[in-house]
Write a protein that holds these residues in place. Structure first.
Motif, PDB file in Angstrom:
ATOM      1  N   PHE B  42       0.836  -1.200   0.000  1.00 37.04           N
ATOM      2  CA  PHE B  42       0.000   0.000   0.000  1.00 37.04           C
ATOM      3  C   PHE B  42       0.876   1.258   0.000  1.00 37.04           C
ATOM      4  O   PHE B  42       0.644   2.198  -0.766  1.00 37.04           O
ATOM      5  CB  PHE B  42      -0.931   0.003   1.225  1.00 37.04           C
ATOM      6  CG  PHE B  42      -1.492   1.365   1.549  1.00 37.04           C
ATOM      7  CD1 PHE B  42      -2.541   1.902   0.814  1.00 37.04           C
ATOM      8  CD2 PHE B  42      -0.948   2.125   2.588  1.00 37.04           C
ATOM      9  CE1 PHE B  42      -3.038   3.167   1.101  1.00 37.04           C
ATOM     10  CE2 PHE B  42      -1.441   3.395   2.883  1.00 37.04           C
ATOM     11  CZ  PHE B  42      -2.496   3.913   2.130  1.00 37.04           C
ATOM     12  N   VAL B  43       1.902   1.235   0.859  1.00 40.23           N
ATOM     13  CA  VAL B  43       2.778   2.411   0.950  1.00 40.23           C
ATOM     14  C   VAL B  43       3.465   2.659  -0.384  1.00 40.23           C
ATOM     15  O   VAL B  43       3.514   3.780  -0.884  1.00 40.23           O
ATOM     16  CB  VAL B  43       3.820   2.232   2.079  1.00 40.23           C
ATOM     17  CG1 VAL B  43       4.858   3.345   2.034  1.00 40.23           C
ATOM     18  CG2 VAL B  43       3.132   2.209   3.436  1.00 40.23           C
ATOM     19  N   LYS B  44       3.970   1.582  -0.980  1.00 44.27           N
ATOM     20  CA  LYS B  44       4.730   1.757  -2.222  1.00 44.27           C
ATOM     21  C   LYS B  44       3.838   2.102  -3.403  1.00 44.27           C
ATOM     22  O   LYS B  44       4.193   2.934  -4.236  1.00 44.27           O
ATOM     23  CB  LYS B  44       5.506   0.479  -2.535  1.00 44.27           C
ATOM     24  CG  LYS B  44       6.680   0.277  -1.594  1.00 44.27           C
ATOM     25  CD  LYS B  44       7.557  -0.878  -2.052  1.00 44.27           C
ATOM     26  CE  LYS B  44       8.708  -1.052  -1.093  1.00 44.27           C
ATOM     27  NZ  LYS B  44       9.547  -2.202  -1.410  1.00 44.27           N
ATOM     28  N   GLU B  46       0.306   2.939  -3.426  1.00 42.07           N
ATOM     29  CA  GLU B  46      -0.767   3.934  -3.342  1.00 42.07           C
ATOM     30  C   GLU B  46      -0.345   5.217  -2.651  1.00 42.07           C
ATOM     31  O   GLU B  46      -0.616   6.302  -3.136  1.00 42.07           O
ATOM     32  CB  GLU B  46      -1.983   3.332  -2.637  1.00 42.07           C
ATOM     33  CG  GLU B  46      -2.649   2.234  -3.464  1.00 42.07           C
ATOM     34  CD  GLU B  46      -3.902   1.725  -2.791  1.00 42.07           C
ATOM     35  OE1 GLU B  46      -4.767   2.559  -2.453  1.00 42.07           O
ATOM     36  OE2 GLU B  46      -3.993   0.502  -2.580  1.00 42.07           O
ATOM     37  N   LEU B  47       0.313   5.049  -1.504  1.00 41.70           N
ATOM     38  CA  LEU B  47       0.644   6.251  -0.723  1.00 41.70           C
ATOM     39  C   LEU B  47       1.769   7.060  -1.372  1.00 41.70           C
ATOM     40  O   LEU B  47       1.594   8.233  -1.695  1.00 41.70           O
ATOM     41  CB  LEU B  47       1.005   5.844   0.714  1.00 41.70           C
ATOM     42  CG  LEU B  47       1.258   6.982   1.682  1.00 41.70           C
ATOM     43  CD1 LEU B  47       0.031   7.878   1.812  1.00 41.70           C
ATOM     44  CD2 LEU B  47       1.655   6.445   3.051  1.00 41.70           C
ATOM     45  N   ALA B  48       2.900   6.409  -1.551  1.00 43.70           N
ATOM     46  CA  ALA B  48       4.077   7.141  -2.044  1.00 43.70           C
ATOM     47  C   ALA B  48       3.818   7.903  -3.345  1.00 43.70           C
ATOM     48  O   ALA B  48       4.232   9.051  -3.478  1.00 43.70           O
ATOM     49  CB  ALA B  48       5.263   6.195  -2.183  1.00 43.70           C
ATOM     50  N   GLN B  50       1.230   9.338  -4.254  1.00 43.43           N
ATOM     51  CA  GLN B  50       0.248  10.413  -4.104  1.00 43.43           C
ATOM     52  C   GLN B  50       0.603  11.435  -3.035  1.00 43.43           C
ATOM     53  O   GLN B  50      -0.168  12.353  -2.768  1.00 43.43           O
ATOM     54  CB  GLN B  50      -1.135   9.829  -3.769  1.00 43.43           C
ATOM     55  CG  GLN B  50      -1.726   9.034  -4.917  1.00 43.43           C
ATOM     56  CD  GLN B  50      -3.159   8.631  -4.614  1.00 43.43           C
ATOM     57  OE1 GLN B  50      -4.059   9.449  -4.694  1.00 43.43           O
ATOM     58  NE2 GLN B  50      -3.353   7.383  -4.241  1.00 43.43           N
ATOM     59  N   ILE B  51       1.729  11.247  -2.380  1.00 46.16           N
ATOM     60  CA  ILE B  51       2.170  12.321  -1.488  1.00 46.16           C
ATOM     61  C   ILE B  51       2.746  13.418  -2.384  1.00 46.16           C
ATOM     62  O   ILE B  51       2.888  13.241  -3.597  1.00 46.16           O
ATOM     63  CB  ILE B  51       3.244  11.850  -0.475  1.00 46.16           C
ATOM     64  CG1 ILE B  51       4.500  11.371  -1.191  1.00 46.16           C
ATOM     65  CG2 ILE B  51       2.689  10.788   0.453  1.00 46.16           C
ATOM     66  CD1 ILE B  51       5.729  11.292  -0.317  1.00 46.16           C
ATOM     67  N   VAL B  52       3.049  14.538  -1.774  1.00 54.52           N
ATOM     68  CA  VAL B  52       3.702  15.591  -2.543  1.00 54.52           C
ATOM     69  C   VAL B  52       5.208  15.340  -2.485  1.00 54.52           C
ATOM     70  O   VAL B  52       5.770  15.164  -1.404  1.00 54.52           O
ATOM     71  CB  VAL B  52       3.363  16.974  -1.964  1.00 54.52           C
ATOM     72  CG1 VAL B  52       4.215  18.049  -2.614  1.00 54.52           C
ATOM     73  CG2 VAL B  52       1.888  17.277  -2.195  1.00 54.52           C
TER      74      VAL B  52
END
Lengths: 495, 495
Positions: B42-44, B46-48, B50-52
């Motif tokens: 998920f971190v790799k 989806e999250l990463a 979409q962060i700025v």
């Protein structure tokens, strides 16, 4: 103008270590400087051996416990993401994740319906809570926002307390004084809040927690509020504690919520330590009434086992934070999604990521398991102390803090009868302080101590050893050996 | 009683990842739960994404930059150490390292002698600064401690503002009002401080920064202080900024320090952004006068490239924090070394470890190199903009923030002559806001914008694009392409 080569990338900036999640990061990797190895050596050989091993199973002295090893990666990851939650432009999806996480926690405590969260969780013009750097700041946030609301001026915002200050605002509203009601065992962060807000320590009125819990509690509390009102004094807030720092006691939250509501007083529950028990369906009943609070402090770095520096202040009403909204020209503009307009802090880390992670990796069920085992551990230790001839138990623990003291043979009868002289009482205090200190210095176990007013109301303070049973690694054998060591130390001191 | 087996270690608690420093930790390792891999995914995935990406070389919009990759390990390590700096019993050597680090920073800014630091750095009864979670909190700390000192009552501590509150204290001391002086470009955290302290936004008096810097500045400032005093108003503090958030401007610190000292007014310098220039011997002169400040805010997470959440408030006088000392029965006791008695926050992370690490891994010289390159980068970009026909430069950057705006062909002459009509000015504002937003949405470059009052004093606000040149990876070519992209966007908007 300088050329590209002349500006370049400063080499020292880009030194690095390794990490499993590093390839999630979209920026270039640098090189490892020669000094990195030396610093790793320093950390391993000098620093690590001299920190306090708060993760040790026999370190049961404070509300600081072990963190699951996965925190190494989550926290490191948070550091590299380096999102700044003050605004969308420095946080992107992180702002949405913070709102999501606050909504999830809000639901655990305030239990509103699906429609409520669907609307308010993402709504830019509302706010269900603040993620702060600590419980003190959460408590300050609650009181400050309550004050801004109480002394707001919807018809003329330029005449609100936020703009004209405390003094003029009190004059306008006709208040001669402002008080906050709590109990004698409220956390000392309330003093910090009272000082910051310009109210002063003496305006924090400390009710006797025993009377509050008794049959006369409701009448007394209601009468106090009535009397203050008659005298022109604003009762800004009532503070309930769910798990006092000193003894893990829970105030009668339900009654307090009802009385506060009757008198239009903001009811804040400081559940920094005990709030986590809401994760356990078995134990949530202990916090009966918390759902009626206007605001709640919960510390992630206590019984959610997050690394230090993660707390939450939840607001029952999505409108509360609006009374303290602050905007600026380059961020946190009116109407925008930026969270900075609703927080006391400005730049804030992506702590929501850690909470988001544990809610998925540990989950409500995982926390329930941990919290229930903490509760079992405390009951076990309480029984162990009560059954042990050399120690006196303060009371049956409500949550997972156990207070007790060592009593030497010749004082045991008088302790039981409650006939200690003042000198004997002081001697007993000194003895327990020495035991605590020697055990800490020996370094294989750690229990803290605190001082609590004598139950007789004489004003004398009694020293109690204080065990916070929140380490999942602490075994019954550890607890037995901690007591044994204290007895051995006591024997040596008495000789 | 429960048996050992029945209590046990909750399995979900002890899941882990891997990390290079993990073997420095004295506690047992657990197991990796099945869900950990899913969360990493998920971190790799989806999250990463979409962060700025605040680390991107063309992300030059805010004071949030890349952190050196070594932060992954240092921060992760800090999380696992999980020391709580509120007291020695939860921090051990960490308390001493925090004092050491504060002493090192104090020396860079206040440049006292060796004897001073030898005595005060470790002394339990004195405090040279607070490590806080952010610049806002550092600014609040400075103002709050200044207020506690000013309205203290050494003969009768029970009559100090800390105890009796703002209102009664003002009456006792005979003040009719309290103001804080700053400039129109002070950070909006001053509003938060004014609200919290009960002083109100309107008591923050905003001096025109241009007049302050002019030949009349000293006389005006001194006259204001004189007049307030005559009117019975306490001038609590004067706020200087070293690197304004909006334009990186430095107030005339030396003159301000002198006038404040003449009138016994606390002089606080908000050097959250610009303070780091003290690390460069070449550029430190720009902050001339900062050494005479009574307190200084410096943010680690700005130009020291630490992860979000690390700031410092330094106190010139080792006595200042003593006016706000708070004790409790179970920690931060009188006379003890516990840092909690001197901080607004309670539980605090071992952020000092990160500062300690970078002072050794990057060092003063390393930071000097980075800061000087930032300064070069800003000069370069300023020249680039000035030489470019389509853009107007706001001013020659003092530090490393560059303000400029796009001006379409048909308005260029009137912009140069300063004869824009109100409508044209508003049109120009709108155009630049659109350019900024479209560029952010495209996602390959990011420049922010701000609004600054028109130089004519008409009260009109002018929108300026705002570039913060603090990313060591930003190359001249990046800067050229950012301008190019803005021109392309502008052309499309105008069509």
């Amino acid at each position: 103008m300088k050329t590209t080569a002349a500006i370049g990338i400063p080499k020292l900036f880009s030194c690095q270590f390794e990490g499993k999640l590093l390839d999630a990061f979209p920026f270039e990797q640098g090189y490892t400087p020669a000094s990195a190895e030396a610093y790793i050596d320093f950390v391993k050989q000098e620093l690590a051996p001299q920190i306090v091993n708060v993760a040790h199973p026999r370190y049961i002295g404070h509300m600081t416990g072990p963190v699951p090893p996965l925190m190494h990666e989550l926290h490191g990851c948070m550091a590299l993401f380096n999102q700044n939650l003050v605004k969308l432009e420095t946080s992107g999806i992180a702002t949405h994740i913070e709102r999501e996480v606050i909504g999830e926690l809000h639901r655990i405590f305030f239990q509103k319906g699906e429609e409520f969260y669907k609307y308010y969780t993402p709504d830019p013009d509302h706010c269900l809570g603040n993620i702060t750097s600590g419980g003190t700041l959460s408590n300050i946030t609650a009181l400050s926002y309550a004050l801004s609301k109480k002394l707001s001026n919807p018809e003329d915002p330029s005449a609100s307390i936020n703009n004209i200050g405390l003094l003029k605002s009190m004059v306008n509203k006709g208040y001669t004084d402002i008080v906050v009601l709590g109990t004698a065992h409220s956390h000392y962060s309330m003093n910090k809040a009272m000082r910051l807000l310009g109210l002063g320590y003496q305006s924090f009125i400390k009710i006797d927690p025993a009377i509050l819990k008794s049959a006369e509690g409701r009448g007394m509390l209601s009468g106090m509020m009535e009397n203050y009102k008659k005298a022109g004094t604003l009762v800004l807030a009532l503070i309930g504690v769910a798990g006092t720092t000193e003894a893990g006691i829970i105030d009668p939250l339900e009654m307090m919520a009802e009385v506060a509501a009757e008198h239009d007083v903001h009811f804040h529950v400081d559940a920094a330590f005990g709030g986590a028990f809401m994760f356990s369906d078995k134990l949530a009943d202990k916090l009966q009434g918390i759902t009626q609070a206007d605001s709640i402090t919960l510390c992630g770095h206590k019984q959610l086992y997050l690394p230090m520096g993660i707390s939450v202040c939840l607001f029952k009403s999505p409108e509360l934070a609006g009374y303290s909204e602050i905007n600026s020209h380059y961020q946190a503009r009116k109407g925008g999604i930026d969270l900075g307009k609703y927080t006391i802090e400005g730049s804030r880390p992506f702590s929501a990521f850690i909470i988001h992670g544990v809610l998925r990796l540990i989950g409500k069920e995982g926390y329930a398991e941990i919290l229930e085992s903490n509760h079992d551990r405390a009951r076990y230790f309480g029984e162990l102390v009560a059954a042990h001839g050399s120690f006196e138990l303060y009371n049956t623990p409500e949550l997972n803090i156990v207070l007790y003291r060592y009593v030497p043979t010749w004082l045991r009868t008088r302790v039981k009868k409650g006939t200690l002289s003042k000198t004997e009482q002081q001697e007993l205090n000194r003895l327990n302080v020495i035991i605590q200190k020697r055990q800490f210095d020996k370094g294989s176990s750690f229990v803290s101590y605190t001082e609590i007013p004598d139950a007789s109301g004489s004003g004398e303070r009694v020293v109690w050893l204080r065990a916070v049973l929140m380490n999942p690694y602490t075994s019954p054998q550890d607890l037995q050996e901690i007591l044994q060591e204290q007895e051995t130390i006591a024997a040596a001191v008495i000789l």
